[in-house]
Motif scaffolding. Structure first.
Motif, PDB file in Angstrom:
ATOM      1  N   UNK A  35       0.938  -1.227  -0.065  1.00  0.00           N
ATOM      2  CA  UNK A  35       0.146   0.078   0.108  1.00  0.00           C
ATOM      3  C   UNK A  35       0.877   1.332   0.019  1.00  0.00           C
ATOM      4  N   UNK A  36       0.260   2.355  -0.172  1.00  0.00           N
ATOM      5  CA  UNK A  36       1.129   3.739  -0.072  1.00  0.00           C
ATOM      6  C   UNK A  36       2.049   3.513   1.094  1.00  0.00           C
ATOM      7  N   UNK A  37       1.601   3.504   2.293  1.00  0.00           N
ATOM      8  CA  UNK A  37       2.343   3.794   3.289  1.00  0.00           C
ATOM      9  C   UNK A  37       3.630   2.742   3.169  1.00  0.00           C
ATOM     10  N   UNK A  38       3.493   1.365   2.651  1.00  0.00           N
ATOM     11  CA  UNK A  38       4.617   0.605   2.701  1.00  0.00           C
ATOM     12  C   UNK A  38       5.452   1.223   1.660  1.00  0.00           C
ATOM     13  N   UNK A  39       4.967   1.741   0.604  1.00  0.00           N
ATOM     14  CA  UNK A  39       5.927   2.241  -0.600  1.00  0.00           C
ATOM     15  C   UNK A  39       6.719   3.377  -0.007  1.00  0.00           C
ATOM     16  N   UNK A  40       5.929   4.211   0.574  1.00  0.00           N
ATOM     17  CA  UNK A  40       6.511   5.660   1.498  1.00  0.00           C
ATOM     18  C   UNK A  40       7.814   5.030   2.305  1.00  0.00           C
ATOM     19  N   UNK A  41       7.754   3.936   2.902  1.00  0.00           N
ATOM     20  CA  UNK A  41       8.544   3.509   4.072  1.00  0.00           C
ATOM     21  C   UNK A  41       9.699   2.879   3.365  1.00  0.00           C
ATOM     22  N   UNK A  42       9.661   2.380   2.170  1.00  0.00           N
ATOM     23  CA  UNK A  42      10.632   2.026   1.211  1.00  0.00           C
ATOM     24  C   UNK A  42      11.429   3.124   0.976  1.00  0.00           C
ATOM     25  N   UNK A  43      10.671   4.045   0.283  1.00  0.00           N
ATOM     26  CA  UNK A  43      11.279   5.321  -0.240  1.00  0.00           C
ATOM     27  C   UNK A  43      12.410   5.860   1.248  1.00  0.00           C
ATOM     28  N   UNK A  44      11.740   5.936   2.191  1.00  0.00           N
ATOM     29  CA  UNK A  44      12.259   6.610   3.434  1.00  0.00           C
ATOM     30  C   UNK A  44      13.769   5.701   3.745  1.00  0.00           C
ATOM     31  N   UNK A  45      13.338   4.345   3.791  1.00  0.00           N
ATOM     32  CA  UNK A  45      14.655   3.542   4.114  1.00  0.00           C
ATOM     33  C   UNK A  45      15.653   4.048   3.081  1.00  0.00           C
ATOM     34  N   UNK A  47      16.356   6.656   0.936  1.00  0.00           N
ATOM     35  CA  UNK A  47      16.793   7.932   1.009  1.00  0.00           C
ATOM     36  C   UNK A  47      17.431   8.117   2.211  1.00  0.00           C
ATOM     37  N   UNK A  48      17.184   7.388   3.514  1.00  0.00           N
ATOM     38  CA  UNK A  48      18.047   7.639   4.719  1.00  0.00           C
ATOM     39  C   UNK A  48      19.251   6.775   4.819  1.00  0.00           C
ATOM     40  N   UNK A  49      19.217   5.414   4.124  1.00  0.00           N
ATOM     41  CA  UNK A  49      20.282   4.626   4.632  1.00  0.00           C
ATOM     42  C   UNK A  49      21.144   4.608   3.312  1.00  0.00           C
ATOM     43  N   UNK A  50      20.651   5.178   1.990  1.00  0.00           N
ATOM     44  CA  UNK A  50      21.389   5.091   1.080  1.00  0.00           C
ATOM     45  C   UNK A  50      22.017   6.162   0.270  1.00  0.00           C
ATOM     46  N   UNK A  53      26.583  12.152  -0.689  1.00  0.00           N
ATOM     47  CA  UNK A  53      27.244  12.997  -1.492  1.00  0.00           C
ATOM     48  C   UNK A  53      27.396  12.399  -3.052  1.00  0.00           C
ATOM     49  N   UNK A  54      27.738  11.339  -2.951  1.00  0.00           N
ATOM     50  CA  UNK A  54      28.072  10.612  -4.198  1.00  0.00           C
ATOM     51  C   UNK A  54      26.811  10.071  -4.911  1.00  0.00           C
ATOM     52  N   UNK A  55      25.817   9.914  -4.191  1.00  0.00           N
ATOM     53  CA  UNK A  55      24.532   9.102  -4.706  1.00  0.00           C
ATOM     54  C   UNK A  55      23.449   9.871  -4.070  1.00  0.00           C
ATOM     55  N   UNK A  56      22.878  10.406  -4.933  1.00  0.00           N
ATOM     56  CA  UNK A  56      21.864  11.513  -4.543  1.00  0.00           C
ATOM     57  C   UNK A  56      20.454  10.802  -4.959  1.00  0.00           C
ATOM     58  N   UNK A  57      19.369  11.110  -3.755  1.00  0.00           N
ATOM     59  CA  UNK A  57      17.946  10.598  -3.766  1.00  0.00           C
ATOM     60  C   UNK A  57      17.139  11.769  -4.609  1.00  0.00           C
ATOM     61  N   UNK A  58      16.516  11.045  -5.250  1.00  0.00           N
ATOM     62  CA  UNK A  58      15.202  11.993  -5.895  1.00  0.00           C
ATOM     63  C   UNK A  58      13.886  11.298  -6.117  1.00  0.00           C
ATOM     64  N   UNK A 133      27.656  -3.063  -0.366  1.00  0.00           N
ATOM     65  CA  UNK A 133      27.609  -1.913   0.470  1.00  0.00           C
ATOM     66  C   UNK A 133      26.207  -1.762   1.029  1.00  0.00           C
ATOM     67  N   UNK A 134      25.203  -2.003   0.004  1.00  0.00           N
ATOM     68  CA  UNK A 134      23.845  -1.764   0.285  1.00  0.00           C
ATOM     69  C   UNK A 134      23.437  -2.820   1.494  1.00  0.00           C
ATOM     70  N   UNK A 135      24.025  -4.084   1.399  1.00  0.00           N
ATOM     71  CA  UNK A 135      23.454  -5.165   2.083  1.00  0.00           C
ATOM     72  C   UNK A 135      23.864  -4.654   3.577  1.00  0.00           C
ATOM     73  N   UNK A 136      25.188  -4.039   3.867  1.00  0.00           N
ATOM     74  CA  UNK A 136      25.227  -3.575   5.041  1.00  0.00           C
ATOM     75  C   UNK A 136      24.440  -2.740   5.775  1.00  0.00           C
TER      76      UNK A 136
END
Lengths: 334, 334
Positions: A35-45, A47-50, A53-58, A133-136
């Protein structure tokens, strides 16, 4: 430098190499069940974790349409993500645009590394490094027996797809392409158009990739694909040699293509792709001498509708694009 | 310099001006009633009385085929003289090839002066001077009532034909040419193809000339023709203006023509004429800037089949010509 402006090995036939990993976050539903909430939580994760400076989130819905389409033209995102609706989707991308992570496309994360020319090994290495890197930072949905779990069963296993973009004008002109594509289908290789599944071939460009990833290691997939690509390169080169030896009519066609490309005042994207394909072939065969491969790289990207508008910093109608396209071509070729 | 390499007035529309006098020698039968002996005596008279350092005499059957056809291409002789058989025919010609006298074509002598651009008065003056010089050496068939006597009744009187070669791409592209040609026919003007009677228009070239010469002075004929030409120039320029204002599609066509002309590796004479016509139009309208009118003059002559072979000093098959034509074009345009 942006990956699409550089030249890689075997670039007369292989335009680019791409490795992508389909990854999902543990304990969150797959995208098609979110649902939208789940999708937003994926986006948050993401953005926050990945993001860094070298990898910008949009978020894709924060971008304008031209920017989004130009990302498709540069193969940084799939056309699918735009077709399905861009709400709750995002992208992480580096400056050279060779590393990108689509968020909430078919899977939570689609990690992609793209290189110029044929560079399966190096591209895989870089993609694995990113994946590690991401898996960490993020816990993936993973099953001991099946491997990485993905939305679509064809991706289960390594979750990897390796693909190579081929420029095959020789096989196309000699009408051998159909047979070559048939054979590939039979040996577990997908053949697709320039922007992947369900898209057309443009300017004699074909994307080939492994069909399944289950039961094989990444290295095996890469090796299989590499073997196939090397065979296609030989066949394409033979076809070119045949055309070249047929004589002046073939040279004439390629040189005329250059003449039109360099002098026209108005040109559709479709015609442009066709002519660039001919000119690239002419350069690769040594028939056309006054254009560098670097210029072809520039032409290939900056004549595409959205990238053209990004390059010029203007929003243009189709007719305006057809005119400005010729100005940009002249500018690149001069 | 050869007349066809120079630029005359109004050369954007008027390629050349030609004046010719049909003259016959007194007391020798007209050509169509001559036996071989008569024809040979005409040749002897022409050679002995008219040839000089500046005006050289040649029998056409002493020339090779390529030289003869190249004389047609340069408008120094008519294609008719080649069609009817070249035995017992000759030509007197100067170095600049602007003065020539055909011997035993339809009349014993066809005195011709040709100039670049629109130069009816000056060309007539020079033609009259030649005619006068010749009349001091050869006694013409002349009748007080009818004037100069000629094989064909349409030439009786002054024996003069004034003609002008027009480049009418504007009227052709706007489909107004048919109407213009109709009107000319009605007002006593002949319209013909590029090499005169019975030949096709090539590259939008039309030759117009006075229909009859009886009952009019040379000056009147010239004046009439000049008036007509000036009107056509205005109409052609209006048509070009209309096309130009229609916008980019027209410019695109002309610029593509240049691109193909400058880059092709193989080209038929017919396609070449078409493209040169487009490029000339582009230059005359200021759309194409990197080609001088002098280069167009060169292209116009040296791409013609026989002149091409003369220029290269080689005898070539049709396919070889189509290839060498492109080399010559490149050479001229570079």
């Amino acid at each position: 430098m942006s990956w699409y402006l550089t030249n890689g090995p075997e670039s007369d036939v292989v335009v680019s190499t791409r490795i992508r990993f389909a990854r999902n976050i543990k304990d969150i539903n797959f995208v098609n069940k979110c649902n939208n909430e789940d999708l937003e939580s994926v986006l948050s994760v993401a953005k926050e974790k990945l993001s860094s400076k070298d990898l910008k989130f949009y978020r894709l819905n924060d971008m304008d349409d031209i920017t989004r389409i130009s990302l498709v033209e540069k193969h940084c995102i799939s056309p699918d993500i735009l077709r399905k609706g861009i709400d709750n989707t995002g992208i992480l991308i580096n400056d050279d645009e060779n590393i990108s992570i689509m968020v909430n496309e078919e899977d939570h994360l689609r990690i992609q590394v793209i290189s110029s020319g044929l560079q399966l090994d190096d591209t895989l290495k870089l993609a694995c490094k990113c994946d590690e890197e991401i898996s960490k930072k993020i816990k993936y949905a993973y099953n001991e027996k099946y491997g990485y779990l993905t939305s679509c069963p064809t991706n289960v296993g390594t979750g990897m797809r390796a693909s190579v973009m081929l420029h095959l004008p020789g096989l196309t002109m000699t009408r051998r392409i159909g047979k070559v594509l048939d054979v590939m289908n039979k040996i577990g290789i997908n053949v697709r158009g320039i922007y992947g599944e369900g898209t057309d071939s443009q300017g004699n460009m074909y994307q080939i990739s492994n069909k399944v990833s289950l039961g094989l290691t990444c290295e095996e997939i890469i090796q299989n694909l590499n073997t196939v690509v090397e065979k296609i390169i030989i066949q394409e080169c033979n076809a070119r040699k045949y055309l070249f030896e047929k004589g002046i009519d073939f040279e004439d066609r390629l040189c005329r293509a250059y003449g039109i490309l360099a002098n026209a005042r108005k040109m559709s994207s479709k015609e442009c792709n066709k002519l660039i394909s001919d000119v690239k072939l002419g350069i690769d065969l040594g028939i056309i001498k006054n254009v560098t491969p670097e210029k072809i790289n520039k032409l290939n990207i900056y004549t595409k509708s959205a990238s053209l508008q990004k390059y010029l910093g203007e929003v243009l109608t189709e007719e305006e694009r057809d005119i400005k396209r010729c100005e940009v071509i002249k500018n690149i070729l001069k």
